[in-house]
Design a protein around this motif. Structure first.
Motif, short mmCIF file in Angstrom:
data_model
loop_
_atom_site.label_atom_id
_atom_site.label_comp_id
_atom_site.label_asym_id
_atom_site.label_seq_id
_atom_site.Cartn_x
_atom_site.Cartn_y
_atom_site.Cartn_z
N TYR A 122 -3.47 34.96 44.13
CA TYR A 122 -4.88 35.37 44.01
C TYR A 122 -5.03 36.44 42.92
N THR A 123 -4.15 37.42 42.93
CA THR A 123 -4.19 38.48 41.91
C THR A 123 -3.93 37.89 40.53
N PHE A 124 -2.99 36.95 40.44
CA PHE A 124 -2.71 36.29 39.18
C PHE A 124 -3.97 35.61 38.63
N ILE A 125 -4.67 34.88 39.49
CA ILE A 125 -5.89 34.18 39.05
C ILE A 125 -6.94 35.17 38.55
N THR A 126 -7.12 36.28 39.27
CA THR A 126 -8.12 37.26 38.83
C THR A 126 -7.71 37.88 37.49
N GLN A 127 -6.42 38.09 37.28
CA GLN A 127 -5.93 38.66 36.01
C GLN A 127 -6.15 37.67 34.85
N VAL A 128 -5.86 36.40 35.10
CA VAL A 128 -6.05 35.38 34.06
C VAL A 128 -7.53 35.29 33.70
N ARG A 129 -8.38 35.27 34.72
CA ARG A 129 -9.81 35.13 34.47
C ARG A 129 -10.41 36.38 33.79
N ALA A 130 -9.74 37.50 33.88
CA ALA A 130 -10.22 38.73 33.24
C ALA A 130 -9.89 38.76 31.74
N ASN A 131 -9.05 37.84 31.28
CA ASN A 131 -8.64 37.83 29.88
C ASN A 131 -9.31 36.66 29.15
N PRO A 132 -10.23 36.94 28.23
CA PRO A 132 -10.95 35.86 27.53
C PRO A 132 -10.03 34.90 26.77
N ALA A 133 -8.88 35.38 26.35
CA ALA A 133 -7.94 34.53 25.61
C ALA A 133 -7.40 33.39 26.47
N TRP A 134 -7.47 33.55 27.79
CA TRP A 134 -6.92 32.55 28.71
C TRP A 134 -8.00 31.77 29.44
N ARG A 135 -9.23 31.80 28.96
CA ARG A 135 -10.33 31.17 29.70
C ARG A 135 -10.20 29.65 29.80
N ASN A 136 -9.42 29.03 28.90
CA ASN A 136 -9.28 27.57 28.94
C ASN A 136 -8.14 27.09 29.81
N VAL A 137 -7.40 28.01 30.41
CA VAL A 137 -6.30 27.62 31.30
C VAL A 137 -6.87 27.10 32.61
N THR A 138 -6.46 25.90 33.00
CA THR A 138 -6.88 25.33 34.28
C THR A 138 -5.96 25.87 35.37
N LEU A 139 -6.55 26.37 36.43
CA LEU A 139 -5.79 26.98 37.53
C LEU A 139 -5.94 26.16 38.81
N MET A 140 -4.80 25.79 39.39
CA MET A 140 -4.82 25.02 40.63
C MET A 140 -3.93 25.73 41.66
N MET A 141 -4.52 26.15 42.76
CA MET A 141 -3.76 26.74 43.85
C MET A 141 -3.00 25.64 44.57
N VAL A 142 -1.72 25.88 44.86
CA VAL A 142 -0.91 24.97 45.66
C VAL A 142 -0.23 25.86 46.70
N THR A 143 -0.77 25.87 47.91
CA THR A 143 -0.39 26.91 48.87
C THR A 143 -0.50 26.45 50.32
N THR A 144 0.12 27.19 51.21
CA THR A 144 0.00 26.91 52.64
C THR A 144 -1.28 27.52 53.22
N GLU A 145 -1.95 28.39 52.45
CA GLU A 145 -3.18 29.04 52.93
C GLU A 145 -4.27 27.98 53.10
N SER A 146 -4.61 27.69 54.35
CA SER A 146 -5.55 26.59 54.60
C SER A 146 -6.89 27.03 55.19
N GLU A 147 -7.07 28.32 55.40
CA GLU A 147 -8.35 28.79 55.93
C GLU A 147 -9.45 28.61 54.90
N GLN A 148 -10.60 28.15 55.38
CA GLN A 148 -11.73 27.91 54.48
C GLN A 148 -12.08 29.16 53.68
#
Length: 129
Positions: A63-89
């Motif tokens: 989650y922190t990684f995603i927020t860091q990537v999204r905070a950097n305009p140079a990385w705005r085109n990176v597609t992010l897909m969570m693959v995790t055991t966290e299943s809560e809505q």
């Protein structure tokens, strides 16, 4: 065109499973064991087209990684897909709100990963798997 994917997971076995799926789709893969290692790789380049991100990892979680990537305009085109055991809505909503494009819950089938990549338009060279 080569599609680059970074697999970010503290489990070597999970990285291996995802690498096998992606290389079968002709992705070029790199790996990181936690979010900080992945950020270091992004900074060094080349920047991947896709990151498959686990939530629960040491040093820096997904989650922190995603927020860091999204905070950097140079990385705005990176597609992010969570693959995790966290299943809560609430966790899914939180990850998507932070900037993840898709969310896959472990355990998953290879077809589930391929299906999400097709939705994202990222199957290699546009060829369905």
């Amino acid at each position: 065109m080569t599609v680059r994917a970074m697999i970010i997971d503290d489990s070597r076995a999970m990285r291996s499973i995802l690498r096998r799926i992606l290389t079968g789709l002709e992705f070029e893969t790199s790996e990181a064991g936690h979010g900080q290692e992945a950020l270091d790789q992004l900074t060094a380049g080349p920047v991947p087209d896709l990151c498959l991100v686990d939530w629960n990892m040491p040093v820096m979680d997904g989650y922190t990684f995603i927020t860091q990537v999204r905070a950097n305009p140079a990385w705005r085109n990176v597609t992010l897909m969570m693959v995790t055991t966290e299943s809560e809505q609430s966790q899914i909503v939180r990850a998507l709100a932070a900037g993840a494009h898709e969310y896959v819950i472990k355990p998953f089938t290879p077809d589930a990963i391929v299906e999400k990549l097709e939705i994202l338009g990222l199957t290699s060279k546009g060829i369905p798997a």
